[in-house]
Write a protein that holds these residues in place. Structure first.
Motif, PDB file in Angstrom:
ATOM      1  N   VAL A 154       0.728  -1.364  -0.076  1.00  0.00           N
ATOM      2  CA  VAL A 154      -0.070   0.093   0.069  1.00  0.00           C
ATOM      3  C   VAL A 154       0.970   1.245   0.127  1.00  0.00           C
ATOM      4  N   PRO A 155       0.680   2.220  -0.681  1.00  0.00           N
ATOM      5  CA  PRO A 155       1.669   3.336  -1.100  1.00  0.00           C
ATOM      6  C   PRO A 155       1.223   4.291   0.358  1.00  0.00           C
ATOM      7  N   LEU A 156       2.237   4.665   0.889  1.00  0.00           N
ATOM      8  CA  LEU A 156       2.062   5.581   2.135  1.00  0.00           C
ATOM      9  C   LEU A 156       3.288   6.708   2.023  1.00  0.00           C
ATOM     10  N   ILE A 157       3.198   7.292   0.929  1.00  0.00           N
ATOM     11  CA  ILE A 157       4.618   8.319   0.648  1.00  0.00           C
ATOM     12  C   ILE A 157       4.402   9.181   1.877  1.00  0.00           C
ATOM     13  N   ALA A 158       3.127   9.793   2.176  1.00  0.00           N
ATOM     14  CA  ALA A 158       3.329  10.754   3.138  1.00  0.00           C
ATOM     15  C   ALA A 158       3.814  10.445   4.318  1.00  0.00           C
ATOM     16  N   LEU A 159       3.260   9.046   4.987  1.00  0.00           N
ATOM     17  CA  LEU A 159       3.787   8.802   6.256  1.00  0.00           C
ATOM     18  C   LEU A 159       5.361   8.398   6.233  1.00  0.00           C
ATOM     19  N   PHE A 160       5.816   7.803   4.972  1.00  0.00           N
ATOM     20  CA  PHE A 160       7.196   7.145   5.003  1.00  0.00           C
ATOM     21  C   PHE A 160       8.347   8.197   4.342  1.00  0.00           C
ATOM     22  N   ALA A 161       7.775   9.397   4.036  1.00  0.00           N
ATOM     23  CA  ALA A 161       8.723  10.266   3.528  1.00  0.00           C
ATOM     24  C   ALA A 161      10.053  10.518   4.241  1.00  0.00           C
ATOM     25  N   SER A 162      11.248  10.607   3.852  1.00  0.00           N
ATOM     26  CA  SER A 162      12.296  10.811   4.536  1.00  0.00           C
ATOM     27  C   SER A 162      12.557  11.889   5.040  1.00  0.00           C
ATOM     28  N   PRO A 219       8.898 -11.778  14.153  1.00  0.00           N
ATOM     29  CA  PRO A 219       8.065 -10.871  13.348  1.00  0.00           C
ATOM     30  C   PRO A 219       8.602  -9.830  12.641  1.00  0.00           C
ATOM     31  N   MET A 220       9.863  -9.740  12.707  1.00  0.00           N
ATOM     32  CA  MET A 220      10.511  -8.736  11.563  1.00  0.00           C
ATOM     33  C   MET A 220      10.164  -7.442  11.733  1.00  0.00           C
ATOM     34  N   ILE A 221       9.793  -6.940  12.927  1.00  0.00           N
ATOM     35  CA  ILE A 221       9.495  -5.593  13.035  1.00  0.00           C
ATOM     36  C   ILE A 221      10.238  -4.963  14.503  1.00  0.00           C
ATOM     37  N   PRO A 222      10.609  -3.977  14.387  1.00  0.00           N
ATOM     38  CA  PRO A 222      10.998  -3.530  15.993  1.00  0.00           C
ATOM     39  C   PRO A 222       9.874  -3.678  17.135  1.00  0.00           C
ATOM     40  N   GLU A 223      10.412  -4.156  17.962  1.00  0.00           N
ATOM     41  CA  GLU A 223       9.834  -4.675  19.217  1.00  0.00           C
ATOM     42  C   GLU A 223       8.908  -3.361  19.928  1.00  0.00           C
ATOM     43  N   GLY A 224       7.931  -3.811  20.603  1.00  0.00           N
ATOM     44  CA  GLY A 224       7.242  -2.932  21.545  1.00  0.00           C
ATOM     45  C   GLY A 224       6.152  -2.161  20.868  1.00  0.00           C
ATOM     46  N   LEU A 225       5.872  -2.355  19.686  1.00  0.00           N
ATOM     47  CA  LEU A 225       4.671  -1.481  18.824  1.00  0.00           C
ATOM     48  C   LEU A 225       3.436  -1.769  19.515  1.00  0.00           C
ATOM     49  N   TYR A 262      11.273 -11.639   2.034  1.00  0.00           N
ATOM     50  CA  TYR A 262       9.881 -11.242   2.634  1.00  0.00           C
ATOM     51  C   TYR A 262       9.576  -9.705   2.142  1.00  0.00           C
ATOM     52  N   SER A 263      10.197  -9.167   1.488  1.00  0.00           N
ATOM     53  CA  SER A 263      10.320  -7.696   1.207  1.00  0.00           C
ATOM     54  C   SER A 263       8.580  -7.265   0.868  1.00  0.00           C
ATOM     55  N   ASN A 264       7.783  -8.231   0.533  1.00  0.00           N
ATOM     56  CA  ASN A 264       6.473  -7.810  -0.055  1.00  0.00           C
ATOM     57  C   ASN A 264       5.429  -8.325   0.936  1.00  0.00           C
ATOM     58  N   ASN A 265       5.878  -8.971   2.018  1.00  0.00           N
ATOM     59  CA  ASN A 265       5.033  -9.909   3.004  1.00  0.00           C
ATOM     60  C   ASN A 265       4.334  -8.751   4.111  1.00  0.00           C
ATOM     61  N   LYS A 266       3.005  -8.922   4.204  1.00  0.00           N
ATOM     62  CA  LYS A 266       2.281  -7.719   5.180  1.00  0.00           C
ATOM     63  C   LYS A 266       2.688  -8.342   6.636  1.00  0.00           C
ATOM     64  N   VAL A 267       2.784  -7.404   7.375  1.00  0.00           N
ATOM     65  CA  VAL A 267       3.130  -7.600   8.892  1.00  0.00           C
ATOM     66  C   VAL A 267       1.978  -8.303   9.426  1.00  0.00           C
ATOM     67  N   SER A 268       0.620  -8.126   8.894  1.00  0.00           N
ATOM     68  CA  SER A 268      -0.680  -8.964   9.583  1.00  0.00           C
ATOM     69  C   SER A 268      -0.432 -10.380   9.218  1.00  0.00           C
ATOM     70  N   VAL A 289       1.052  -2.763   6.294  1.00  0.00           N
ATOM     71  CA  VAL A 289       2.009  -2.591   5.454  1.00  0.00           C
ATOM     72  C   VAL A 289       3.099  -3.618   5.574  1.00  0.00           C
ATOM     73  N   THR A 290       4.149  -3.662   4.934  1.00  0.00           N
ATOM     74  CA  THR A 290       5.260  -4.374   4.914  1.00  0.00           C
ATOM     75  C   THR A 290       6.074  -4.033   6.002  1.00  0.00           C
ATOM     76  N   HIS A 291       7.072  -5.346   6.372  1.00  0.00           N
ATOM     77  CA  HIS A 291       7.932  -4.872   7.411  1.00  0.00           C
ATOM     78  C   HIS A 291       8.893  -3.815   7.035  1.00  0.00           C
ATOM     79  N   ILE A 292       9.485  -3.951   5.705  1.00  0.00           N
ATOM     80  CA  ILE A 292      10.376  -2.717   5.436  1.00  0.00           C
ATOM     81  C   ILE A 292       9.640  -1.285   5.694  1.00  0.00           C
ATOM     82  N   ASN A 293       8.348  -1.393   5.451  1.00  0.00           N
ATOM     83  CA  ASN A 293       7.496  -0.070   5.745  1.00  0.00           C
ATOM     84  C   ASN A 293       7.515   0.269   6.985  1.00  0.00           C
TER      85      ASN A 293
END
Length: 533
Positions: A14-22, A58-64, A96-102, A127-131
Motif C-alpha cells: 500500500v503506498p504510504l508516501i506521506a507517512l514514510f517520506a524521509s 515478527p521482523m519489526i521493531p519490538e514494542g509497537l 519477505y520484502s512484500n509480505n504484510k505484517v498482519s 504494511v510490509t515489514h520494510i514499511n
C-alpha cells in the motif's frame, strides 16, 4: 509451529508516501582518527545508542504493541540516547520484502500482540515489514535520534548460539551472496535518509567454522557493497568470537578504501570470555584488570597509533532486575573503561520485552532499560549510573582546558565540593574539575587540594598541599583505588560512605592483590577521568 519462513503469497504494498517520506534533522557523520565527527559542525558526535531489536521472527521493531511509536522514541530521548542500533534480518529484504505484517503475525498466532498493535500503532498491520522500518526510522530522525542499521541475522530468530545456523559464512542460513544482496538493498533503500548515519555488516560472527581468511574476504566485499550504494554512511565492522576479537588486524589491515567512513565495533558481557561466576569467585581488582587488558589487546588497540579508527562498543549490558550480581559487578568495571576512553557505545537493550522470543510470548528483557510495560525504567538508578557515559568528555576540536572529573563508577556519580569544603558525590555535570600531577589532586581554579582527615572522616579540600595527607596515588591491579596515608603512615583509600553521599577515607580493600582476598572493593573505586569539554 508455523513461522515467517512461508513465501507462498506476495502482497501488494500500500503506498504510504506521506507517512514514510524521509525527514531528519540528523546529518551524515565521518571519522577523524578515533573519533566520529558531525560533518555539519566539524565537532565530535559521540554516539550514545540503545539497541532496539527488530530481527526476530515478527521482523519489526519490538514494542509497537505497548506504546505509540512517537512515545517509544520519546522515551529514548527522555533517557538521553541520541542513537539507536536498530537490528534487522537479511531475509526481510531478500525473501519477505512484500509480505504484510498482519500475515506474518497470523502465522505466529499472537492474538494479544496484534490487539496491542491495533490499539497503539494500527497502521503497522496493513504494511510490509520494510514499511515499518521506514516509519520507525522516520520518527527517530524527526526526534533527532541517529540510526545505526544493524544486520543481526539472516534468518529471523533470536541470536546467538554457535550452532544456530546464522553464525558464520556458509552456515545453514548464512549464504554470503544473499547476505551481501540484503546489505545492498538496505543501503540503497536508506541512502537518501540522513537519519541512517551508520550501517553494520553483521552481528557477532561465531561458531566452529569461523576463520580469518573468510573474514577478510567477505567483510571486504560487504563493506564495499554498502559504500557503493551509500558513500555517506559509516560502515561498522565487527570481528570474530561474538564480536569480541579483532586482534588479527594488528598484522594485516582490512585493505579497502571507504574514505573516512570505517568504524569498528566490539561487544562484551559478563559471560563473554569466561563464566559469569568469575566475577564472584576471583579477586575483583584482578578480574577487572584482566578484562580491560583483554579489550585493549583484542580491539582497543585500533583506536591508537598513526592509523587509529573509531571503535564503538555496540553491545554490552547487565541484568537490570538485580538477579545476576556478577552482571552488576562486571558493569561497574566496564564503565571505567568506557569513561576513560570516552568511547561511543550501544547498550543492550533499550527495549523492555519481545513479541515472542524462543517460543515465549511477551518475553521479558531483564537487560532492558525500559520495564516490561515500556512506560518507565527497569532500574531507577540508570540515569545516575550512565550519566558520565552519556556525556561527551573529549572532543578533538575543543578549545577547553584539559582536566579531570573524579568519578565513582559504582554509583555513576562524580566528586564535588560542598559548602563545608568536604568531598561528596553528586551530578557529573558539576563544574568541579581537578588537576593531578601524580601526587596532588588540585581543585581547578584554586590552590586547594584533596586532603584526608583521618580514617572514617570526610575528605576535604585544604591548603595543606605539601602534606603527606594530600598525596594520592592509584593502587591495585585495577588502578582504581586512590590511596593516601594518615599521620601514622597507615594506607587509606577514598571510600564512598554507605549511608550518605559523603566520601571518606577508609582502610583499603584488597589493594595488595592477594589472590585470597575476595571482598568487593567497588565502594573504593574512584577514577580520574580526562575531559576537555
Amino acid at each position: 509451529m508455523r513461522t515467517t519462513q512461508s513465501m507462498h503469497l506476495v502482497f501488494l504494498v500500500v503506498p504510504l508516501i506521506a507517512l514514510f517520506a524521509s525527514h531528519s534533522n540528523a546529518y551524515p557523520l565521518s571519522t577523524h582518527k578515533k573519533f566520529i565527527i558531525d560533518d555539519s559542525t566539524g565537532q565530535r558526535a559521540k554516539l550514545v545508542c540503545g539497541n532496539w531489536a527488530g530481527h526476530l521472527t515478527p521482523m519489526i521493531p519490538e514494542g509497537l504493541h505497548k506504546l505509540p511509536l512517537k512515545d517509544i522514541v520519546g522515551q529514548l530521548v527522555k533517557y538521553k540516547f541520541n542513537c539507536v542500533r536498530l537490528t534487522y534480518a537479511i531475509y526481510m529484504w531478500t525473501r519477505y520484502s512484500n509480505n504484510k505484517v498482519s500475515d506474518t503475525f497470523a502465522t505466529l498466532n499472537l492474538t494479544k500482540i496484534v490487539q496491542g498493535i491495533s490499539k497503539n500503532n494500527p497502521w503497522v498491520l496493513n504494511v510490509t515489514h520494510i514499511n515499518v522500518f521506514e516509519a520507525v526510522i522516520k520518527e527517530l530522525g524527526a526526534q533527532n535520534v541517529h540510526v545505526l542499521l544493524d544486520n543481526h541475522v539472516s534468518k529471523p530468530q533470536w541470536c546467538c548460539d554457535n550452532d544456530d545456523g546464522n553464525g558464520f559464512f556458509n552456515d545453514m542460513y548464512f549464504d554470503p551472496k544473499e547476505w551481501i544482496q540484503g546489505l545492498t538493498l538496505a543501503a540503497k533503500h536508506f541512502a537518501g535518509n540522513s537519519a541512517v548515519v551508520a550501517q553494520s555488516l553483521r552481528n557477532e560472527l561465531r561458531g566452529p567454522r569461523q576463520n580469518e581468511i573468510d573474514w577478510y574476504n567477505y567483510m571486504s566485499q560487504a563493506a564495499l557493497a554498502i559504500h557503493m550504494q551509500n558513500p555517506k554512511v559509516l560502515v561498522v565492522i565487527g570481528g570474530l568470537s561474538y564480536a569480541t576479537d579483532l586482534h588479527f588486524l594488528r598484522n594485516r589491515s582490512l585493505e579497502i578504501d571507504l574514505g573516512n567512513k570505517t568504524v569498528f565495533e566490539t561487544h562484551l558481557y559478563a559471560f563473554s570470555r569466561a563464566p559469569r561466576e568469575t566475577w564472584l569467585k576471583q579477586p575483583l581488582n584482578m578480574v577487572c584488570s584482566n578484562a580491560i587488558k583483554g579489550i585493549d589487546d583484542r580491539d582497543g588497540f585500533l583506536t591508537t597509533g598513526n592509523n587509529s579508527a573509531p571503535l564503538i562498543f555496540s553491545e554490552f549490558g547487565f541484568d537490570q532486575s538485580g538477579g545476576y550480581v556478577a552482571d552488576s559487578i562486571f558493569m561497574t568495571c566496564l564503565q571505567t573503561y568506557l569513561v576513560s576512553t570516552d568511547m561511543d557505545w550501544g547498550y543492550w537493550s533499550f527495549h523492555g520485552s519481545y513479541y515472542i522470543r524462543e517460543n515465549i510470548v511477551q518475553f521479558d528483557e531483564i537487560f532492558g532499560v525500559l520495564n516490561s510495560d515500556w512506560n518507565g525504567l527497569r532500574d531507577p538508578n540508570f540515569p545516575d549510573k550512565f550519566q558520565l557515559l552519556q556525556r561527551k568528555n573529549q572532543d578533538p576540536t575543543s578549545k577547553g582546558t584539559n582536566a579531570y572529573i573524579l568519578y565513582h563508577p559504582l554509583t555513576g556519580k562524580c566528586g564535588l565540593v560542598n559548602n563545608k569544603n568536604e568531598l561528596e558525590l553528586g551530578s557529573c555535570e558539576s563544574q568541579n574539575r581537578w588537576s593531578y600531577n601524580g601526587s596532588v589532586i588540585l581543585l581547578n581554579s584554586t590552590k586547594k587540594c584533596l586532603t584526608n582527615s583521618g580514617e572514617g572522616l570526610p575528605v576535604i579540600v585544604s591548603d595543606a598541599c605539601q602534606s603527606q595527607r594530600s598525596f594520592w596515588k592509584p593502587e591495585s591491579l585495577s588502578r582504581l583505588h586512590l590511596a593516601t596515608t594518615d599521620k601514622d603512615g597507615n594506607q587509606l583509600c577514598l571510600h564512598k560512605n554507605s549511608n550518605s553521599s559523603s566520601i571518606v577515607t577508609s582502610k583499603c580493600i584488597c589493594v595488595k592483590d592477594d589472590p585470597l582476598c575476595l571482598d568487593n572493593p567497588q565502594s573504593q573505586w574512584f577514577q580520574l577521568v580526562p575531559t576537555n569539554v
